[in-house]
Design a protein around this motif. Structure first.
Motif, mmCIF file in Angstrom:
data_model
loop_
_atom_site.group_PDB
_atom_site.id
_atom_site.type_symbol
_atom_site.label_atom_id
_atom_site.label_comp_id
_atom_site.label_asym_id
_atom_site.label_seq_id
_atom_site.Cartn_x
_atom_site.Cartn_y
_atom_site.Cartn_z
ATOM 1 N N ARG A 158 49.289 -1.045 43.752
ATOM 2 C CA ARG A 158 50.640 -0.444 44.004
ATOM 3 C C ARG A 158 50.788 0.871 43.195
ATOM 4 O O ARG A 158 51.645 1.690 43.950
ATOM 5 C CB ARG A 158 51.416 -1.493 43.579
ATOM 6 N N TYR A 159 50.464 1.365 42.391
ATOM 7 C CA TYR A 159 50.692 2.487 41.385
ATOM 8 C C TYR A 159 49.788 3.435 41.375
ATOM 9 O O TYR A 159 49.966 4.822 41.216
ATOM 10 C CB TYR A 159 51.311 1.947 40.098
ATOM 11 N N LEU A 160 48.557 2.777 40.917
ATOM 12 C CA LEU A 160 47.156 3.994 40.381
ATOM 13 C C LEU A 160 46.327 4.051 41.078
ATOM 14 O O LEU A 160 45.521 5.121 40.963
ATOM 15 C CB LEU A 160 46.942 3.158 38.908
ATOM 16 N N GLY A 161 46.112 3.367 42.082
ATOM 17 C CA GLY A 161 44.962 3.665 43.221
ATOM 18 C C GLY A 161 44.989 4.883 43.960
ATOM 19 O O GLY A 161 45.867 5.491 44.199
ATOM 20 N N ARG A 162 43.807 5.083 44.705
ATOM 21 C CA ARG A 162 43.667 6.005 45.774
ATOM 22 C C ARG A 162 44.955 6.272 46.565
ATOM 23 O O ARG A 162 45.317 5.269 47.263
ATOM 24 C CB ARG A 162 42.693 5.824 46.797
ATOM 25 N N GLY A 163 45.550 7.442 46.566
ATOM 26 C CA GLY A 163 46.655 7.648 47.575
ATOM 27 C C GLY A 163 47.995 7.076 46.691
ATOM 28 O O GLY A 163 49.317 7.437 47.667
ATOM 29 N N LYS A 164 48.161 6.524 45.968
ATOM 30 C CA LYS A 164 49.277 6.100 45.254
ATOM 31 C C LYS A 164 49.788 7.036 44.087
ATOM 32 O O LYS A 164 49.042 8.127 43.674
ATOM 33 C CB LYS A 164 48.780 4.663 44.314
ATOM 34 N N PRO A 165 51.025 6.842 43.603
ATOM 35 C CA PRO A 165 51.621 8.049 42.887
ATOM 36 C C PRO A 165 50.914 8.329 41.596
ATOM 37 O O PRO A 165 50.768 9.384 41.135
ATOM 38 C CB PRO A 165 52.954 7.563 42.358
ATOM 39 N N GLY A 166 50.114 7.189 41.048
ATOM 40 C CA GLY A 166 49.205 7.365 39.733
ATOM 41 C C GLY A 166 48.196 8.207 39.950
ATOM 42 O O GLY A 166 47.163 8.400 39.247
ATOM 43 N N ASP A 167 47.886 8.549 41.216
ATOM 44 C CA ASP A 167 46.210 9.198 41.568
ATOM 45 C C ASP A 167 46.247 10.584 41.298
ATOM 46 O O ASP A 167 46.520 11.200 42.503
ATOM 47 C CB ASP A 167 46.025 8.487 42.885
ATOM 48 N N GLN B 59 45.062 14.052 28.961
ATOM 49 C CA GLN B 59 46.243 13.921 28.170
ATOM 50 C C GLN B 59 47.604 14.532 29.097
ATOM 51 O O GLN B 59 48.382 13.778 29.393
ATOM 52 C CB GLN B 59 46.503 14.511 26.909
ATOM 53 N N GLU B 60 47.187 15.403 29.466
ATOM 54 C CA GLU B 60 48.137 16.176 30.611
ATOM 55 C C GLU B 60 48.507 15.245 31.738
ATOM 56 O O GLU B 60 49.547 15.140 32.230
ATOM 57 C CB GLU B 60 47.684 17.471 31.253
ATOM 58 N N ARG B 61 47.292 14.710 32.351
ATOM 59 C CA ARG B 61 47.304 13.752 33.488
ATOM 60 C C ARG B 61 47.862 12.557 33.456
ATOM 61 O O ARG B 61 49.035 11.918 33.772
ATOM 62 C CB ARG B 61 46.106 13.547 33.966
ATOM 63 N N ALA B 62 47.785 12.144 31.809
ATOM 64 C CA ALA B 62 48.932 10.827 31.509
ATOM 65 C C ALA B 62 50.226 11.277 31.607
ATOM 66 O O ALA B 62 51.076 10.442 32.289
ATOM 67 C CB ALA B 62 48.250 10.464 30.083
ATOM 68 N N ALA B 63 50.609 12.255 31.140
ATOM 69 C CA ALA B 63 52.106 12.648 31.227
ATOM 70 C C ALA B 63 52.782 12.694 32.410
ATOM 71 O O ALA B 63 53.679 12.325 32.672
ATOM 72 C CB ALA B 63 52.458 14.111 30.369
ATOM 73 N N VAL B 64 51.869 13.259 33.469
ATOM 74 C CA VAL B 64 52.162 13.409 34.922
ATOM 75 C C VAL B 64 52.312 12.125 35.569
ATOM 76 O O VAL B 64 53.336 11.739 36.024
ATOM 77 C CB VAL B 64 51.337 14.413 35.784
ATOM 78 N N ILE B 65 51.188 11.385 35.230
ATOM 79 C CA ILE B 65 51.448 9.977 35.689
ATOM 80 C C ILE B 65 52.678 9.167 35.282
ATOM 81 O O ILE B 65 53.141 8.419 35.910
ATOM 82 C CB ILE B 65 50.348 8.937 35.301
ATOM 83 N N ALA B 66 52.899 9.263 34.027
ATOM 84 C CA ALA B 66 54.199 8.605 33.466
ATOM 85 C C ALA B 66 55.367 9.158 34.082
ATOM 86 O O ALA B 66 56.169 8.230 34.328
ATOM 87 C CB ALA B 66 54.083 8.918 31.925
ATOM 88 N N ARG B 67 55.452 10.337 34.397
ATOM 89 C CA ARG B 67 56.475 11.016 34.860
ATOM 90 C C ARG B 67 56.771 10.237 36.432
ATOM 91 O O ARG B 67 58.104 10.038 36.739
ATOM 92 C CB ARG B 67 56.537 12.343 35.068
ATOM 93 N N ARG B 68 55.669 10.083 37.034
ATOM 94 C CA ARG B 68 55.789 9.623 38.485
ATOM 95 C C ARG B 68 56.107 8.049 38.280
ATOM 96 O O ARG B 68 56.866 7.547 39.380
ATOM 97 C CB ARG B 68 54.609 9.848 39.151
ATOM 98 N N LEU B 69 55.570 7.546 37.642
ATOM 99 C CA LEU B 69 55.919 5.918 37.285
ATOM 100 C C LEU B 69 57.608 5.846 36.823
ATOM 101 O O LEU B 69 58.280 4.926 37.286
ATOM 102 C CB LEU B 69 55.084 5.497 36.417
ATOM 103 N N GLU B 70 57.822 6.767 36.117
ATOM 104 C CA GLU B 70 59.200 6.813 35.670
ATOM 105 C C GLU B 70 60.432 6.851 36.955
ATOM 106 O O GLU B 70 61.104 6.292 37.044
ATOM 107 C CB GLU B 70 59.488 8.102 34.898
#
Ligand code: AMP
Ligand code: MN
Ligand code: MN
Ligand code: MN
Length: 285
Positions: free
Chosen positions: A156-165, A101-112
């Motif tokens: 583009r966004y979620l894989g290794r080394g991308k903001p969502g990783d 849950q905490e990670r999801a919030a950080v991923i979302a902030r980065r995507l934002e």
């Protein structure tokens, strides 16, 4: 004999309900199956509670796939044949759920920050009751038209080394292996070639895994090349570890493996399933 000790259901990022996964395994002639959802045993519990196992033709092995980190790498450890009610495992799993849950919030902030707004609500909606993960962000991106398919979302966004990783929330390798061992299970180093480590680093990861109480290496994971299987069997031999096999099935896909693998080329190696195979099963083979 077809077996499969690495599969996913809707309890994490798989497409089939636990009962449907068991049905598909039965239809394909799988005799031993482990449901190994990411950081949850809810799929395993639901399969046990369903009528899907009523025929008795399939032995369901309790399982889980735990996320952890080792030397800055996001590593997966499969736990098999464990006591899913063990308090140490239960505490670990609730910590993993919180971390997700905490990670999801950080991923979302980065995507934002990259201009993709509403990602947290979108991924949460895509996850529903499932353990939330990056595939739910990918599904939301596809639904929004941000990308054409999930693999592009990872590229583009979620894989290794991308903001969502985002790895920071995961416990270290030794800790998750400890939970599995405490719950009486067998810890398996999942898909060792997926981490794209150098040979030296892979050897070190496997040695650290063994030192932590790890028992086996997944020498077959999904669709893999013959030379990859050979390399992994050699790794297991060198490190004196047992072996496990699984499809890592998430959903029916032309490029991915379907449920059920044949234990082959395992001369001189010890299959983890030999630990729990019932004596009467052994005598009729
Ligand atoms: P998470 O558990 O949130 O870290 O997400 C990892 C999951 O994302 C993996 O178990 C895969 O199911 C999925 N995944 C990883 N890489 C890709 C990719 N390139 N394309 C599609 N799905 C992926
Ligand atoms: Mn997955
Ligand atoms: Mn995995
Ligand atoms: Mn998996």
């Amino acid at each position: 004999m077809l077996i499969d000790f690495h599969t996913h259901t809707t309890a994490s990022d798989g497409a089939l309900s636990p009962a449907d996964l068991v049905q598909r395994a039965l239809a394909r002639g799988v005799s031993q199956l482990a449901i190994t959802d990411h950081d949850t045993v809810a799929g395993y519990r639901a399969a046990v509670a369903s009528r899907a196992l009523a025929s008795g033709e399939l032995h369901l092995v309790p399982g889980v796939e735990l996320s952890c980190q080792w030397s800055g790498v996001n590593v997966h450890v499969v736990g098999l044949n464990l006591d899913v009610d063990h308090p140490v495992l239960a505490a670990g799993l609730s910590r993993q759920a919180e971390a997700r849950q905490e990670r999801a919030a950080v991923i979302a902030r980065r995507l934002e920050k990259l201009g993709l707004s509403g990602a947290l609500e979108g991924a949460r909606a895509a996850a529903g009751d499932s353990q939330i993960g990056r595939p739910h962000f990918a599904a939301w991106m596809v639904a929004q038209g941000h990308v054409a398919e999930p693999s592009v979302a990872f590229d583009r966004y979620l894989g290794r080394g991308k903001p969502g990783d985002v790895k920071a929330f995961w416990p270290v390798l030794e800790e998750v292996v400890g939970w599995i061992v405490a719950a009486g299970g067998v810890a398996v180093l999942a898909h060792p070639l997926k981490y794209r480590l150098t040979r030296t680093r892979l050897e070190r990861l496997t040695a650290d895994f063994r030192a932590a109480g790890g028992a086996a290496v997944e020498v077959l994971s999904g669709r893999q090349l013959p030379n990859e299987g050979r390399e992994l069997r050699e790794l297991a031999r060198r490190q004196q570890l047992a072996v496990s096999l699984g499809s890592d099935f998430h959903q029916e896909q032309s490029w991915a493996a379907d449920l059920g693998v044949e234990p082959r080329h395992l001369e001189g190696l010890w299959g983890v399933w030999e630990r729990w195979q019932a004596p009467e099963q052994e005598s009729c083979t």
